[in-house]
Design an enzyme around this catalytic site. Structure first.
Site, PDB file in Angstrom:
ATOM      1  N   CYS A 151      33.771  39.223  30.934  1.00  0.00           N
ATOM      2  CA  CYS A 151      34.459  40.251  30.144  1.00  0.00           C
ATOM      3  C   CYS A 151      33.778  40.476  28.794  1.00  0.00           C
ATOM      4  CB  CYS A 151      35.919  39.855  29.947  1.00  0.00           C
ATOM      5  SG  CYS A 151      36.116  38.209  29.258  1.00  0.00           S
TER       6      CYS A 151
ATOM      7  N   LYS B 208      48.875  34.504  40.848  1.00  0.00           N
ATOM      8  CA  LYS B 208      48.309  35.410  41.854  1.00  0.00           C
ATOM      9  C   LYS B 208      46.804  35.438  41.599  1.00  0.00           C
ATOM     10  CE  LYS B 208      47.015  39.155  43.073  1.00  0.00           C
ATOM     11  NZ  LYS B 208      45.698  39.337  43.721  1.00  0.00           N
TER      12      LYS B 208
ATOM     13  N   GLY C  11      42.360  40.984  33.619  1.00  0.00           N
ATOM     14  CA  GLY C  11      41.894  41.944  34.610  1.00  0.00           C
ATOM     15  C   GLY C  11      41.466  43.235  33.946  1.00  0.00           C
ATOM     16  N   SER C  12      41.590  44.319  34.691  1.00  0.00           N
ATOM     17  CA  SER C  12      41.097  45.601  34.175  1.00  0.00           C
ATOM     18  C   SER C  12      42.197  46.373  33.450  1.00  0.00           C
ATOM     19  CB  SER C  12      40.580  46.439  35.338  1.00  0.00           C
ATOM     20  OG  SER C  12      41.653  46.751  36.201  1.00  0.00           O
TER      21      SER C  12
ATOM     22  N   GLU D 266      42.958  49.406  33.952  1.00  0.00           N
ATOM     23  CA  GLU D 266      43.679  50.217  34.934  1.00  0.00           C
ATOM     24  C   GLU D 266      44.885  49.438  35.477  1.00  0.00           C
ATOM     25  OE1 GLU D 266      40.851  51.284  37.917  1.00  0.00           O
ATOM     26  OE2 GLU D 266      42.416  52.218  39.152  1.00  0.00           O
TER      27      GLU D 266
ATOM     28  N   GLU E  87      32.728  50.045  31.362  1.00  0.00           N
ATOM     29  CA  GLU E  87      32.399  48.663  31.707  1.00  0.00           C
ATOM     30  C   GLU E  87      31.769  48.617  33.098  1.00  0.00           C
ATOM     31  OE1 GLU E  87      35.603  45.915  32.608  1.00  0.00           O
ATOM     32  OE2 GLU E  87      34.658  44.392  31.356  1.00  0.00           O
TER      33      GLU E  87
ATOM     34  N   GLU F 256      44.531  40.388  28.904  1.00  0.00           N
ATOM     35  CA  GLU F 256      43.131  40.107  28.535  1.00  0.00           C
ATOM     36  C   GLU F 256      42.288  41.017  29.408  1.00  0.00           C
ATOM     37  OE1 GLU F 256      42.261  38.088  26.207  1.00  0.00           O
ATOM     38  OE2 GLU F 256      44.178  37.096  25.868  1.00  0.00           O
TER      39      GLU F 256
HETATM   40  P1  NAD Z   1      41.637  43.915  38.429  1.00  0.00           P
HETATM   41  O1  NAD Z   1      42.522  44.375  37.349  1.00  0.00           O
HETATM   42  O2  NAD Z   1      41.314  44.833  39.539  1.00  0.00           O
HETATM   43  O3  NAD Z   1      42.215  42.609  39.140  1.00  0.00           O
HETATM   44  C1  NAD Z   1      42.671  41.501  38.391  1.00  0.00           C
HETATM   45  C2  NAD Z   1      43.866  40.891  39.099  1.00  0.00           C
HETATM   46  O4  NAD Z   1      44.926  41.843  39.098  1.00  0.00           O
HETATM   47  C3  NAD Z   1      43.592  40.540  40.568  1.00  0.00           C
HETATM   48  O5  NAD Z   1      44.250  39.335  40.894  1.00  0.00           O
HETATM   49  C4  NAD Z   1      44.222  41.702  41.301  1.00  0.00           C
HETATM   50  O6  NAD Z   1      44.597  41.417  42.624  1.00  0.00           O
HETATM   51  C5  NAD Z   1      45.422  41.979  40.428  1.00  0.00           C
HETATM   52  N1  NAD Z   1      45.984  43.337  40.602  1.00  0.00           N
HETATM   53  C6  NAD Z   1      45.330  44.465  40.963  1.00  0.00           C
HETATM   54  N2  NAD Z   1      46.201  45.494  41.041  1.00  0.00           N
HETATM   55  C7  NAD Z   1      47.421  45.018  40.721  1.00  0.00           C
HETATM   56  C8  NAD Z   1      48.715  45.589  40.614  1.00  0.00           C
HETATM   57  N3  NAD Z   1      48.954  46.884  40.878  1.00  0.00           N
HETATM   58  N4  NAD Z   1      49.743  44.808  40.226  1.00  0.00           N
HETATM   59  C9  NAD Z   1      49.538  43.503  39.934  1.00  0.00           C
HETATM   60  N5  NAD Z   1      48.335  42.891  40.043  1.00  0.00           N
HETATM   61  C10 NAD Z   1      47.283  43.636  40.427  1.00  0.00           C
HETATM   62  O7  NAD Z   1      40.367  43.369  37.706  1.00  0.00           O
HETATM   63  P2  NAD Z   1      39.040  42.930  38.378  1.00  0.00           P
HETATM   64  O8  NAD Z   1      38.206  44.140  38.514  1.00  0.00           O
HETATM   65  O9  NAD Z   1      39.330  42.102  39.578  1.00  0.00           O
HETATM   66  O10 NAD Z   1      38.469  41.932  37.256  1.00  0.00           O
HETATM   67  C11 NAD Z   1      37.529  42.327  36.369  1.00  0.00           C
HETATM   68  C12 NAD Z   1      38.172  42.829  35.102  1.00  0.00           C
HETATM   69  O11 NAD Z   1      38.771  41.717  34.436  1.00  0.00           O
HETATM   70  C13 NAD Z   1      37.135  43.374  34.149  1.00  0.00           C
HETATM   71  O12 NAD Z   1      37.633  44.506  33.503  1.00  0.00           O
HETATM   72  C14 NAD Z   1      36.959  42.227  33.170  1.00  0.00           C
HETATM   73  O13 NAD Z   1      36.458  42.594  31.912  1.00  0.00           O
HETATM   74  C15 NAD Z   1      38.340  41.691  33.085  1.00  0.00           C
HETATM   75  N6  NAD Z   1      38.324  40.324  32.557  1.00  0.00           N
HETATM   76  C16 NAD Z   1      38.818  40.112  31.306  1.00  0.00           C
HETATM   77  C17 NAD Z   1      38.781  38.837  30.745  1.00  0.00           C
HETATM   78  C18 NAD Z   1      39.354  38.580  29.371  1.00  0.00           C
HETATM   79  O14 NAD Z   1      39.677  37.416  29.099  1.00  0.00           O
HETATM   80  N7  NAD Z   1      39.474  39.562  28.500  1.00  0.00           N
HETATM   81  C19 NAD Z   1      38.240  37.781  31.476  1.00  0.00           C
HETATM   82  C20 NAD Z   1      37.737  38.033  32.745  1.00  0.00           C
HETATM   83  C21 NAD Z   1      37.798  39.318  33.272  1.00  0.00           C
END
Ligand code: NAD
Length: 495
Positions: free
Chosen positions: A291, A180, A233-234, A236, A398, A255
Site C-alpha cells: 500500500c 475475513k 483494502g481498496s 472502492e 494505484e 487502511e
Molecule cells: P479489496 O478492497 O478488493 O479487498 C480487501 C478485502 O475486502 C478482501 O478480503 C475482500 O474480499 C474484501 N471485500 C471486497 N469486497 C467487499 C465487500 N463488498 N464487503 C466486504 N468486504 C469486501 O482490496 P484488494 O484489492 O484485495 O487489496 C489491495 C488494496 O488494499 C490496495 O488498494 C492496497 O493499497 C490496500 N492496502 C492497504 C493497506 C494499508 O494499510 N493502508 C495495506 C495493504 C493493502
C-alpha cells in the site's frame, strides 16, 4: 497444529474448531509462482458468518469479557510463543499462497507478528480511563470499554502482519473478532487462527470465515451483532462498506491504498536514495503490491538523468525475480492472474500516455528461459517510466505492482505541489540533507507518514494509516486501541 498439506482443504475456524462451509463450496487457492492450485479454502457465505458471529458474541459476553486484563495479556503472549514455534510453517504457507518471497516473510513478517502480539499483550493492562475534575460535589471518570464483536477484513498482500496489527489491538481492548481473509490468499490466516486456541484462548474469541468479499465480507458488514468493521483494502470496498453499514451506524476504520510520492532533492545522499526509491519503495519483495509503494518518483531536474541511470543499474544488479519459496528470490510474482492483468494494462496505458519506458514491461514467461517452470507464473518485471506527468493515469491511479513513474521538478514549491496533487495520502519519502527542508516537507506533505532519508519504515509502536482517500483510523501504536474501544463517562454525585 495440523500441517497444511498440499492438495488439502483448510476449513473455517469457528468457536475453537474447524468447520466446513455450510454450503459445501470451496475455492482453489493458486500458488502464483507456478499459476497452479495448491489447496482449497471455503467459499463460504452468510450461514458461516452467522455461526462465527454467534460464537464471537457468546465469547464476548461470557469468558473473554470477564477476564482480568492481565489474563488477556497472558493469552496474547502465549499466542506469540505458539506463532514463534510455528513461524517457519506459517511463513511457507503465506509465501506460497500470495507470492511474497520467503526470505522477506520469514525475516520480516513473522518476527513482526510475534513482536506485535507481545506489544498488544503489554498494552492490555494499561487501558486507563481518566478522572475529570468538574466540581467538588461530584466524582467524574471515564472507562474505555470494548465495542463487542469486531469484523476484520484483510487483503491478500500481507495477511499475517495485518492480522496481528488489527486482531492484537482488538483483543487487547477486550473485543472478540470474526476475520475475513482475502479470497486470493486465505491460507495463512485460516492456519494461524488455530494457534490462538492452541495457546489457550477461549473458543470463539477469534473466528475466521473464508469466502468472497461480496458474500462473506458483505454478510459481516450487514450483521447487526458486528459493531465495528476494520478494513485494509481498496477505497472502492471502503465506500461500499460505508454505504451498506450506514443503517446500523457501525464504527469503521479504513487502511486503504496510495500513490505515494518519493522525492529526491539535489542534495540527497544518492548512495542511500537509489535503493530507497527503487528496491525499498516499489520494486519490493511483494512486487510492489504494497500500500505504501513509492509509485511516484519526484527527482530534482539537476540530477534527474543521473538518478534514473543509477536506478537502472541498481535494479539490474539486485532484483532477482523467482519462485517465492526460493530463499534467493528478492522479488516474487504478482499474487493472482487478474492483478497481473491489471499491472499489464497500466503499463500499456503509461506507454500510450507518452511516458518513456526506461526498463521493464516484461511479464510471465518473458522473464524466464523457455521451458522454465516459472514461465507460467504471474511475474511482472520491475518497470520504470520517465518523463511522466502527474496528470497521467499511471501517476494518479494505484497500480499495486512493481511500476514507478519518474517526474522531474525544478524547486521545492513544485515538488510539494506535485506530491500533494493526488486524491491519496498514505505515505511519502523525502531524500535531502537539508534539515529545514526536511522539516518543511514533514509539515506540508498531506500523508499519514513521511519518511526522511528512509522509506517503508513501519513499526508496531508507531501509528500507521492515511489521510484523504487513503482512509481513516490508525493501525499500530497505542492510538489504534481507541479504534476498538468506546468511552463511558461516569458521574457520581457526592452530595
Ligand atoms: P479489496 O478492497 O478488493 O479487498 C480487501 C478485502 O475486502 C478482501 O478480503 C475482500 O474480499 C474484501 N471485500 C471486497 N469486497 C467487499 C465487500 N463488498 N464487503 C466486504 N468486504 C469486501 O482490496 P484488494 O484489492 O484485495 O487489496 C489491495 C488494496 O488494499 C490496495 O488498494 C492496497 O493499497 C490496500 N492496502 C492497504 C493497506 C494499508 O494499510 N493502508 C495495506 C495493504 C493493502
Amino acid at each position: 497444529m495440523a500441517l497444511l498439506l498440499e492438495g488439502h482443504r483448510i476449513d473455517n475456524w469457528i468457536d475453537g474448531r474447524r468447520v466446513p462451509p455450510q454450503n459445501g463450496n470451496y475455492l482453489e487457492s493458486i500458488e502464483p509462482s507456478y499459476a497452479k492450485a495448491w489447496i482449497e479454502v471455503p467459499d463460504g457465505d452468510a450461514a458461516d458468518v452467522e455461526l462465527a458471529v454467534a460464537a464471537a458474541r457468546s465469547a464476548f459476553e461470557g469468558p473473554w469479557r470477564q477476564l482480568p486484563a492481565m489474563a488477556r495479556a497472558g493469552h496474547l503472549r502465549s499466542v506469540a510463543r505458539e506463532v514463534a514455534e510455528h513461524a517457519e510453517e506459517l511463513a511457507t504457507i503465506e509465501s506460497r499462497d500470495n507470492g511474497s518471497p520467503i526470505a522477506e516473510v520469514s525475516a520480516g513478517d513473522l518476527p513482526a507478528v510475534c513482536e506485535m502480539l507481545n506489544y498488544w499483550a503489554g498494552a492490555a493492562d494499561k487501558l486507563h480511563g481518566e478522572t475529570v475534575q468538574i466540581s467538588p460535589g461530584s466524582f467524574n471518570f471515564t472507562i474505555h470499554e470494548p465495542i463487542g464483536v469486531c469484523g476484520i477484513i484483510v487483503p491478500w498482500n500481507s495477511p499475517l502482519a495485518i492480522l496481528a496489527a488489527k486482531v492484537g489491538a482488538a483483543l487487547a481492548a477486550g473485543n472478540t473478532v470474526v476475520l475475513k481473509p482475502a479470497e486470493q490468499a486465505a491460507a495463512s490466516i485460516l492456519t494461524i487462527a488455530e494457534l490462538f486456541d492452541a495457546a489457550g484462548m477461549p473458543p470463539g474469541v477469534i473466528n475466521v470465515v473464508s469466502g468472497r468479499g461480496e458474500v462473506v465480507g458483505d454478510a459481516l458488514v450487514r450483521h447487526p451483532d458486528v459493531r465495528k468493521i476494520a478494513l485494509t483494502g481498496s477505497g472502492e470496498t471502503a465506500r461500499i462498506i460505508t454505504e451498506r453499514s450506514a443503517p446500523l451506524l457501525k464504527q469503521l476504520t479504513f487502511e486503504l491504498g496510495g500513490k505515494s510520492p518519493n522525492i529526491v532533492f539535489a542534495d540527497a545522499e544518492l548512495d542511500r536514495a537509489i535503493p530507497g526509491v527503487s528496491t525499498q519503495a516499489v520494486f519490493t519483495g511483494s512486487a510492489g503490491q504494497v500500500c505504501v509503494a513509492g509509485s511516484r518518483l519526484l527527482i530534482h531536474a539537476s540530477i534527474y538523468d543521473e538518478v534514473i541511470d543509477r536506478i537502472a543499474k541498481h535494479v539490474e544488479a539486485s532484483v532477482r525475480l523467482g519462485d517465492a519459496l526460493d530463499a534467493s528470490t528478492s522479488m516474487g510474482p504478482i499474487a493472482f492472474h487478474e492483478q497481473l492483468e491489471k499491472v499489464k494494462r497500466y503499463v500499456e496505458i503509461g506507454q500510450k500516455e507518452g511516458a518513456e519506458l526506461v526498463f521493464g514491461a516484461r511479464f510471465g514467461a518473458d522473464n524466464f528461459a523457455p521451458g522454465d517452470a516459472l514461465g507460467n507464473g504471474y511475474f511482472a518485471a520491475p518497470t520504470l517510466f520517465r518523463d511522466a506527468h502527474n496528470d497521467m493515469r499511471v501517476c494518479r491511479e494505484e497500480i499495486f505492482g512493481p511500476v514507478t513513474c519518474a517526474i522531474p521538478f525544478e524547486d521545492d514549491d513544485e515538488a510539494l505541489a506535485i506530491a500533494n496533487d493526488t486524491p491519496y495520502g498514505l505515505a511519502s519519502g523525502v531524500w535531502t540533507c537539508d534539515l529545514k527542508r526536511a522539516h518543511r516537507f514533514v509539515r506540508d506533505i498531506q500523508a499519514g507518514a513521511v519518511w526522511v532519508n528512509a522509506y517503508r519504515m513501519i513499526h508496531w509502536a508507531a501509528p500507521f494509516g492515511g489521510v484523504k482517500d487513503s482512509g481513516y483510523g490508525r493501525d499500530s501504536g497505542l492510538e489504534s486501541l481507541r479504534g476498538y474501544q468506546q468511552t463511558k463517562t461516569a458521574w457520581i454525585d457526592l452530595h
